[in-house]
Design an enzyme around this catalytic site. Sequence first.
Site, PDB file in Angstrom:
ATOM      1  N   GLU A 147      17.229  15.781 -14.755  1.00  0.00           N
ATOM      2  CA  GLU A 147      16.540  16.665 -15.703  1.00  0.00           C
ATOM      3  C   GLU A 147      17.402  17.875 -16.057  1.00  0.00           C
ATOM      4  O   GLU A 147      18.276  18.279 -15.285  1.00  0.00           O
ATOM      5  CB  GLU A 147      15.200  17.111 -15.105  1.00  0.00           C
ATOM      6  CG  GLU A 147      14.276  15.926 -14.877  1.00  0.00           C
ATOM      7  CD  GLU A 147      12.898  16.311 -14.368  1.00  0.00           C
ATOM      8  OE1 GLU A 147      12.719  17.455 -13.901  1.00  0.00           O
ATOM      9  OE2 GLU A 147      12.007  15.439 -14.439  1.00  0.00           O
ATOM     10  N   GLU A 206      16.618   4.790 -15.590  1.00  0.00           N
ATOM     11  CA  GLU A 206      17.040   3.493 -16.135  1.00  0.00           C
ATOM     12  C   GLU A 206      18.304   3.638 -16.977  1.00  0.00           C
ATOM     13  O   GLU A 206      19.227   2.839 -16.898  1.00  0.00           O
ATOM     14  CB  GLU A 206      15.933   2.888 -17.014  1.00  0.00           C
ATOM     15  CG  GLU A 206      14.654   2.563 -16.288  1.00  0.00           C
ATOM     16  CD  GLU A 206      13.654   3.719 -16.270  1.00  0.00           C
ATOM     17  OE1 GLU A 206      14.061   4.894 -16.157  1.00  0.00           O
ATOM     18  OE2 GLU A 206      12.443   3.429 -16.364  1.00  0.00           O
ATOM     19  N   CYS A 242      10.116   4.242 -20.203  1.00  0.00           N
ATOM     20  CA  CYS A 242       9.685   4.920 -21.438  1.00  0.00           C
ATOM     21  C   CYS A 242      10.246   4.168 -22.645  1.00  0.00           C
ATOM     22  O   CYS A 242      11.105   3.284 -22.519  1.00  0.00           O
ATOM     23  CB  CYS A 242      10.152   6.375 -21.430  1.00  0.00           C
ATOM     24  SG  CYS A 242      11.903   6.575 -21.813  1.00  0.00           S
ATOM     25  N   CYS A 272      14.115   4.198 -23.078  1.00  0.00           N
ATOM     26  CA  CYS A 272      14.822   3.284 -22.169  1.00  0.00           C
ATOM     27  C   CYS A 272      14.628   1.832 -22.580  1.00  0.00           C
ATOM     28  O   CYS A 272      15.561   1.023 -22.485  1.00  0.00           O
ATOM     29  CB  CYS A 272      14.349   3.504 -20.732  1.00  0.00           C
ATOM     30  SG  CYS A 272      14.935   5.067 -20.052  1.00  0.00           S
ATOM     31  N   ASN A 291      16.599   9.830 -12.202  1.00  0.00           N
ATOM     32  CA  ASN A 291      16.411  10.718 -13.349  1.00  0.00           C
ATOM     33  C   ASN A 291      17.131  12.040 -13.112  1.00  0.00           C
ATOM     34  O   ASN A 291      17.167  12.550 -11.993  1.00  0.00           O
ATOM     35  CB  ASN A 291      14.926  10.915 -13.698  1.00  0.00           C
ATOM     36  CG  ASN A 291      14.047  11.335 -12.549  1.00  0.00           C
ATOM     37  OD1 ASN A 291      14.316  11.011 -11.394  1.00  0.00           O
ATOM     38  ND2 ASN A 291      12.990  12.056 -12.858  1.00  0.00           N
ATOM     39  N   CYS A 341      16.550   9.534 -18.147  1.00  0.00           N
ATOM     40  CA  CYS A 341      15.763   8.727 -17.207  1.00  0.00           C
ATOM     41  C   CYS A 341      16.671   7.910 -16.282  1.00  0.00           C
ATOM     42  O   CYS A 341      17.820   7.602 -16.620  1.00  0.00           O
ATOM     43  CB  CYS A 341      14.884   7.740 -17.959  1.00  0.00           C
ATOM     44  SG  CYS A 341      13.597   8.484 -18.939  1.00  0.00           S
TER      45      CYS A 341
HETATM   46  N1  THU Z   1      11.351   9.094 -16.070  1.00  0.00           N
HETATM   47  C1  THU Z   1      12.279   8.161 -15.691  1.00  0.00           C
HETATM   48  O1  THU Z   1      13.331   8.472 -15.140  1.00  0.00           O
HETATM   49  N2  THU Z   1      11.986   6.847 -15.936  1.00  0.00           N
HETATM   50  C2  THU Z   1      10.801   6.407 -16.433  1.00  0.00           C
HETATM   51  O2  THU Z   1      10.612   5.204 -16.538  1.00  0.00           O
HETATM   52  C3  THU Z   1       9.773   7.359 -16.838  1.00  0.00           C
HETATM   53  C4  THU Z   1      10.135   8.791 -16.761  1.00  0.00           C
HETATM   54  C5  THU Z   1      11.644  10.502 -15.748  1.00  0.00           C
HETATM   55  C6  THU Z   1      12.007  11.407 -16.871  1.00  0.00           C
HETATM   56  C7  THU Z   1      11.608  12.754 -16.315  1.00  0.00           C
HETATM   57  O3  THU Z   1      12.661  13.248 -15.511  1.00  0.00           O
HETATM   58  C8  THU Z   1      10.424  12.455 -15.402  1.00  0.00           C
HETATM   59  O4  THU Z   1      10.490  11.063 -15.133  1.00  0.00           O
HETATM   60  C9  THU Z   1       9.081  12.787 -15.998  1.00  0.00           C
HETATM   61  O5  THU Z   1       8.942  12.259 -17.256  1.00  0.00           O
END
Ligand code: THU
Length: 134
Positions: A46, A57, A88, A91, A44, A55
Amino acid sequence: MTPDLATLIAAAHHAKTLACAPYSHFRVGAALLAASGKIYSGCNVESSSFGLTCCAERVALFKALSEGEHAFERIVVSADTEELCSPCGACRQVLWDYARNIEVILANAKGATRTFNLRELLPEAFDDRLLNRE
Ligand code: THU
């Protein structure tokens, strides 16, 4: 030779260590196996403008697509949570658009795993079949 599941899980765990998550501190790694046998990893990433976060994925999928891969077999999602971390909604949709028949394997650092077909995670999905294409 096609990498086995243990190799894919290890790649997802490693990708998680590269997470750029200074805001949530929630680290996620993904490892996507293409039909070519190549593994595309993602973490991920941010942004200070939170909605721009991507994310793990989707990072993995976009890396693969941008290198010309269009057939995928499985994706492992790794997080350090007790409860397995499920992709999520965004994704799930993008995976559906590009990797409809993919197997989704959730894994945590304690070695727990659970496997789904993407269609179980996104029933009654919206997709291009509903778009008017002339
Ligand atoms: N996140 C992912 O990378 N994949 C997921 O399946 C769920 C959430 C990340 C997004 C964000 O950077 C952090 O987790 C919190 O939501």
